[in-house]
Design a protein around this motif. Structure first.
Motif, PDB file in Angstrom:
ATOM      1  N   VAL A  25       0.859  -1.182   0.000  1.00 44.04           N
ATOM      2  CA  VAL A  25       0.000   0.000   0.000  1.00 44.04           C
ATOM      3  C   VAL A  25       0.899   1.237   0.000  1.00 44.04           C
ATOM      4  CG1 VAL A  25      -1.744   1.303   1.280  1.00 44.04           C
ATOM      5  CG2 VAL A  25      -1.877  -1.204   1.167  1.00 44.04           C
ATOM      6  N   GLU A  26       0.776   2.084  -1.026  1.00 48.21           N
ATOM      7  CA  GLU A  26       1.610   3.281  -1.188  1.00 48.21           C
ATOM      8  C   GLU A  26       3.099   2.929  -1.242  1.00 48.21           C
ATOM      9  OE1 GLU A  26       0.504   6.900  -1.425  1.00 48.21           O
ATOM     10  OE2 GLU A  26      -0.922   5.472  -2.293  1.00 48.21           O
ATOM     11  N   ALA A  27       3.411   1.849  -1.956  1.00 47.32           N
ATOM     12  CA  ALA A  27       4.789   1.367  -2.016  1.00 47.32           C
ATOM     13  C   ALA A  27       5.729   2.373  -2.665  1.00 47.32           C
ATOM     14  CB  ALA A  27       4.834   0.034  -2.759  1.00 47.32           C
ATOM     15  N   THR A  28       5.273   3.056  -3.707  1.00 45.88           N
ATOM     16  CA  THR A  28       6.149   4.004  -4.402  1.00 45.88           C
ATOM     17  C   THR A  28       6.572   5.142  -3.484  1.00 45.88           C
ATOM     18  OG1 THR A  28       5.135   3.474  -6.537  1.00 45.88           O
ATOM     19  CG2 THR A  28       6.325   5.568  -6.369  1.00 45.88           C
ATOM     20  N   ALA A  29       5.626   5.691  -2.728  1.00 44.54           N
ATOM     21  CA  ALA A  29       5.944   6.788  -1.805  1.00 44.54           C
ATOM     22  C   ALA A  29       6.861   6.307  -0.687  1.00 44.54           C
ATOM     23  CB  ALA A  29       4.657   7.365  -1.227  1.00 44.54           C
ATOM     24  N   ALA A  30       6.621   5.094  -0.199  1.00 42.01           N
ATOM     25  CA  ALA A  30       7.461   4.565   0.877  1.00 42.01           C
ATOM     26  C   ALA A  30       8.879   4.302   0.384  1.00 42.01           C
ATOM     27  CB  ALA A  30       6.843   3.283   1.424  1.00 42.01           C
ATOM     28  N   ARG A  31       9.007   3.819  -0.842  1.00 44.06           N
ATOM     29  CA  ARG A  31      10.334   3.570  -1.404  1.00 44.06           C
ATOM     30  C   ARG A  31      11.093   4.895  -1.576  1.00 44.06           C
ATOM     31  NH1 ARG A  31      13.759   0.172  -4.014  1.00 44.06           N
ATOM     32  NH2 ARG A  31      12.555  -1.629  -3.354  1.00 44.06           N
ATOM     33  N   ALA A  32      10.405   5.925  -2.023  1.00 42.59           N
ATOM     34  CA  ALA A  32      11.060   7.220  -2.189  1.00 42.59           C
ATOM     35  C   ALA A  32      11.534   7.778  -0.854  1.00 42.59           C
ATOM     36  CB  ALA A  32      10.107   8.195  -2.865  1.00 42.59           C
ATOM     37  N   MET A  33      10.713   7.626   0.182  1.00 41.62           N
ATOM     38  CA  MET A  33      11.087   8.163   1.489  1.00 41.62           C
ATOM     39  C   MET A  33      12.300   7.423   2.065  1.00 41.62           C
ATOM     40  SD  MET A  33      10.874   7.864   5.032  1.00 41.62           S
ATOM     41  CE  MET A  33       9.499   6.794   5.501  1.00 41.62           C
ATOM     42  N   ASN A  34      12.364   6.115   1.887  1.00 38.06           N
ATOM     43  CA  ASN A  34      13.461   5.321   2.441  1.00 38.06           C
ATOM     44  C   ASN A  34      14.471   4.932   1.374  1.00 38.06           C
ATOM     45  OD1 ASN A  34      13.884   4.731   5.225  1.00 38.06           O
ATOM     46  ND2 ASN A  34      11.866   3.773   5.296  1.00 38.06           N
ATOM     47  N   ALA A  35      14.647   5.787   0.358  1.00 35.19           N
ATOM     48  CA  ALA A  35      15.539   5.459  -0.754  1.00 35.19           C
ATOM     49  C   ALA A  35      16.968   5.192  -0.285  1.00 35.19           C
ATOM     50  CB  ALA A  35      15.525   6.587  -1.781  1.00 35.19           C
ATOM     51  N   GLY A  36      17.431   5.915   0.721  1.00 39.79           N
ATOM     52  CA  GLY A  36      18.795   5.724   1.200  1.00 39.79           C
ATOM     53  C   GLY A  36      18.989   4.381   1.870  1.00 39.79           C
ATOM     54  N   PHE A  37      18.077   4.001   2.744  1.00 38.60           N
ATOM     55  CA  PHE A  37      18.145   2.701   3.407  1.00 38.60           C
ATOM     56  C   PHE A  37      18.121   1.578   2.376  1.00 38.60           C
ATOM     57  CE2 PHE A  37      15.563  -0.905   4.960  1.00 38.60           C
ATOM     58  CZ  PHE A  37      16.414  -1.388   5.941  1.00 38.60           C
TER      59      PHE A  37
END
Length: 365
Positions: A127-139
């Protein structure tokens, strides 16, 4: 209707997780929202240093029996300094867990979801995977490629200059833009500059004027360690961490002087052009750094761009002109053909005070 509710609360969880950016490395920045009968019971996000986790923070605030937990990353399934968050959720009495991403950490990698399902909980993923991936892009970058996410910041005149011929650069942009830069520093684990910038500007590189207490690691790429230890970085190295990236040929006396000042020295592979950027970022990844905010100068910025290692480009444009005698933002990129130029995709443009900021991400323009 359920899908809309899930999206709504997951966006809140992702936003909460973002509060941990720059504070939780090498851990992910995670948010959690607990909801029952359409009412939010509690919220939580990963705390500074990476503990406690978002789920534990939220669960400590309420009776969560019968609730749905919205978590921006799969709950951990391994014993570390704290029990697995998947187990904590099961013991809390929540009946449903909604997540945005599967955690690629080999210690988790689907085991958290499996643990929840085995205990009889309903689990909804992606759910909202794209936004979550962008937020945690560094990790995610560190786990998947071994290096931190790199944001390159440039502050330019309209004709692409960063300083006059004499080196004067304060200030090309206005106070609003500079405040935005400090906010960006605060959301990164480390701020990186090259030796030329350290010598010319004697920067402090701390976050100022925002009322926050945490500071990013301050890193200088100085192959020969030819920067003065009595500058602002050296004077404050025992207050806020300073890491110096250098080559094998760095002067032994300079190494000892910087160690005595409180800096940490990291030897990196080098070639005649300077430090090898990919290998250097891998070393930072091994040290747990997930997000680097690079503020130049031109040689360092060009080396990262040539190697394809700039993930995000933040450009502040000021309404000034300096002319051809001014200093260019980038060193040589050694391009033979236009199609070899690094390409970025425009994500956002907005006015900041008297200046304009445009944000680009790596990809096809």
């Amino acid at each position: 209707m359920t899908a809309l509710r899930d999206t709504h609360y997951m966006r809140q969880a992702i936003g909460l997780g973002a509060r941990g950016l720059g504070r939780v490395w090498p851990n992910p920045a995670v948010g959690c929202v607990l909801v029952r009968d359409g009412r939010i019971l509690a919220r939580g996000w990963t705390q500074p240093g990476g503990r406690p986790h978002a789920e534990a923070v939220a669960l400590a605030k309420c009776d969560a029996r019968g609730a749905t937990a919205y978590v921006s990353l799969e709950p951990c399934a391994h014993h570390g300094l704290t029990p697995p968050c998947a187990k904590t959720l099961i013991n809390s009495g929540v009946v449903r867990v909604v997540t945005a991403l599967t955690d690629p950490d080999p210690r988790v990698a689907g085991r958290g979801h499996a643990m929840l399902r085995a205990a009889g909980l309903e689990v909804v993923e992606n759910v909202e995977a794209t936004a979550a991936r962008a937020m945690n892009a560094g990790f995610l970058m560190r786990l998947e490629q071994g290096r931190p996410w790199v944001t390159l910041k440039l502050a330019l005149t309209l004709d692409g200059r960063i300083a006059t011929a004499t080196g004067e650069s304060r200030w090309i942009t206005g106070p609003e833009a500079r405040r935005m830069v400090h906010a960006m520093r605060a959301r990164h684990d480390a701020v990186l500059v090259g030796a030329g910038t350290a010598r010319a500007d004697d920067p402090d590189l701390r976050v100022r004027g925002l009322g926050i207490t945490h500071q990013p690691v301050r890193i200088v790429a100085a192959p020969r360690l030819d920067i003065a230890v009595h500058g602002r970085l050296g004077i404050s190295a025992q207050e806020v961490p300073v890491w110096l990236l250098h080559g094998a040929g760095a002067d032994a006396g300079a190494r000892q002087r910087w160690r005595d000042a409180g800096a940490e020295l990291l030897e990196c592979p080098a070639n005649p052009d300077g430090l090898m950027p990919d290998e250097t970022l891998q070393i930072l990844g091994q040290r747990g750094i997930t997000r680097v905010f690079c503020e130049g100068g031109g040689h360092l910025a060009a080396s990262l761009l040539r190697a394809g290692l700039v993930d995000e480009l933040v450009v502040f444009s000021a309404g000034k002109m300096i002319g051809a005698e001014g200093r260019a933002a980038l060193g040589p990129l050694k391009l033979a053909h236009l199609h070899d130029a690094p390409q970025f995709k425009l994500d956002a443009v907005r006015q900041v005070g008297a200046d304009i900021v445009h944000i680009w991400t790596r990809g096809t323009a």
